[in-house]
Design a protein around this motif. Structure first.
Motif, short mmCIF file in Angstrom:
data_model
loop_
_atom_site.label_atom_id
_atom_site.label_comp_id
_atom_site.label_asym_id
_atom_site.label_seq_id
_atom_site.Cartn_x
_atom_site.Cartn_y
_atom_site.Cartn_z
N VAL B 30 22.33 23.44 65.09
CA VAL B 30 22.60 22.00 65.10
C VAL B 30 23.13 21.58 66.47
O VAL B 30 22.72 20.56 67.03
CB VAL B 30 23.61 21.62 63.99
N ALA B 32 22.63 22.99 69.36
CA ALA B 32 21.57 23.03 70.38
C ALA B 32 20.67 21.80 70.29
O ALA B 32 20.28 21.22 71.31
CB ALA B 32 20.75 24.31 70.22
N GLU B 34 21.46 18.81 69.03
CA GLU B 34 22.19 17.61 69.46
C GLU B 34 22.38 17.60 70.98
O GLU B 34 22.27 16.55 71.62
CB GLU B 34 23.54 17.54 68.76
N ASN B 36 20.43 18.95 73.15
CA ASN B 36 19.13 18.65 73.74
C ASN B 36 18.85 17.14 73.68
O ASN B 36 18.36 16.55 74.64
CB ASN B 36 18.04 19.43 73.01
N THR B 37 19.19 16.54 72.54
CA THR B 37 18.99 15.10 72.38
C THR B 37 19.87 14.31 73.35
O THR B 37 19.44 13.34 73.96
CB THR B 37 19.31 14.67 70.94
N ALA B 38 21.12 14.77 73.49
CA ALA B 38 22.08 14.01 74.30
C ALA B 38 21.88 14.20 75.80
O ALA B 38 22.11 13.29 76.58
CB ALA B 38 23.51 14.41 73.93
#
Lengths: 238, 165
Positions: B30, B32, B34, B36-38
């Protein structure tokens, strides 16, 4: 004689010879002997010799396949492989117990290595999916890649503070965390984030902990501008 | 490693370490995603190092179980031990080349394990750190994790404070 029959004969012969040799070493060191003991020792050697094809496959030697697929036992190549296999069987038969222990340990270790490798492959495939998604399908609502910024007027003081808060500390922020940092009311922060989002400077994602906010690349670049102040306007692109 | 442990204790230790390993691995997935998204960063975890973290965590739990101590919330101790070993073994790493990152990503890439330690602590404490910490406190914490040496006692005290006991 068929090559497969030749192989079987060699395995049994090696087992008998090796077992006899191994039993001989034991016999001469004992005050008395038993026939059963000698027979069991020979049997153990025959079993060890029979495990040689498995051992050869574990070390990557596949010549037995070539031997079995040969047309005739008189083929020099087949005979050469048969002799080599006989040699392996002989050694295995002489050191039967130690050989069997070694091969069985190797087989179990190989099984564990395969399971670990499968897990690593699965994880790698998941990572590749993430990379492919990031490269080929950028998420318009949450991508940190450069975006088109809509100029909607200068940043207000609260917007500047919220943007600065978003860009410091943790990768993701909650409204209450930003409110705690800026001293503003959560409602003010919420409104400010909406304005920043409309301007392409911030974006939100939904996590299992609830709504979280982060700056876009444009927002992060603006937040690091040392001249950032209430009269600063976001840079337009495109 | 304890000098002499019974089979029962050994089995319990393995069970605790195994549970910790699985829990942290799941939380990492989870984290990793998040991260990556941020930030656009792609990260992975070294599983042998993670196993080392879980084993050491289990030993810490077993060692302190036998001591009398002030009543610290169990979750604060667990969070502290786990954060300590994550920063010691640093199992999280960046996938890709640093020189391909922009400046803010490079800064973030330096503190991957500190970020993960704080993320794990948040999960173990059941406290929303993103809501509780100010930016300044978060920055100080991450800086301190990276550049200062701390014992687990320091982390226990701070995490116990976050529990608002």
């Amino acid at each position: 004689m068929y090559p497969s029959a030749l192989l079987l004969l060699l395995v049994v012969l090696a087992g008998l010879l090796g077992g006899s040799c191994s039993a001989f070493y034991e016999v001469i060191s004992l005050p008395s002997t038993t026939r059963i003991r000698i027979a069991l020792r020979i049997l153990e050697s025959v079993i060890a010799a029979a495990v040689v094809p498995l051992f050869l496959s574990l070390i990557g030697n596949n010549e037995i396949g070539t031997l079995l697929s040969g047309d005739s036992s008189f083929d020099p190549k087949v005979q050469y492989i048969a002799l080599k296999t006989f040699g392996f069987c002989l050694i295995a038969a002489i050191s039967a117990r130690r050989f069997l222990d070694t091969v069985s340990s190797r087989v179990f270790a190989l099984e564990r290595e395969l399971k670990d490798a499968e897990k690593r492959i699965e994880k790698t495939e998941q990572k590749v999916d993430i990379i492919n998604t990031a490269v080929n399908e950028p998420d318009e609502s949450s991508s940190p890649l450069p975006e088109e910024v809509v100029v909607s007027g200068p940043l207000t003081e609260i917007d500047s503070k919220v943007l600065a808060s978003l860009s410091g500390g943790l990768p993701l922020r909650s409204i209450s965390g930003i409110a705690r940092s800026t001293g503003a009311a959560p409602e003010e922060v919420d409104t400010s984030l909406t304005r920043l989002s409309d301007s392409g400077l911030a974006t939100k994602i939904i996590t299992d902990r609830g709504k979280r906010w982060m700056p876009t690349l444009a927002g992060r670049e603006l937040a690091t501008d040392v001249n950032l102040g209430p009269s600063s306007a976001p840079k337009s692109k495109g | 490693m304890p000098a002499a442990i019974s089979d029962a204790e050994s089995n319990h230790h393995e069970e605790v370490a195994g549970l910790a390993y699985n829990e942290v691995a799941d939380i990492f997935d989870v984290f990793a995603e998040e991260l990556n998204t941020a930030t656009g960063l792609v990260v992975d975890i070294n599983y042998p190092d993670l196993m080392n973290v879980a084993e050491s965590f289990a030993y810490d739990l077993a060692r302190y179980r036998s001591f009398h101590e002030i009543k610290v919330p169990d979750r604060a101790r667990r969070a502290a031990y786990m954060a300590k070993w994550i920063m010691r073994f640093r199992p999280v790493y960046l996938v890709g080349e640093v020189h391909e990152l922009n400046e803010s990503q490079k800064t973030r890439a330096l503190i991957l394990n500190e970020d993960f330690a704080l993320y794990i602590a948040s999960a173990f404490l059941d406290v929303d750190i993103e809501a509780e910490l100010t930016d300044r406190m978060a920055s100080i914490l991450l800086y301190s994790f990276r550049y200062r040496s701390h014992s687990e006692d320091t982390f226990i005290l701070y995490f116990a404070a976050l529990c608002k006991i």
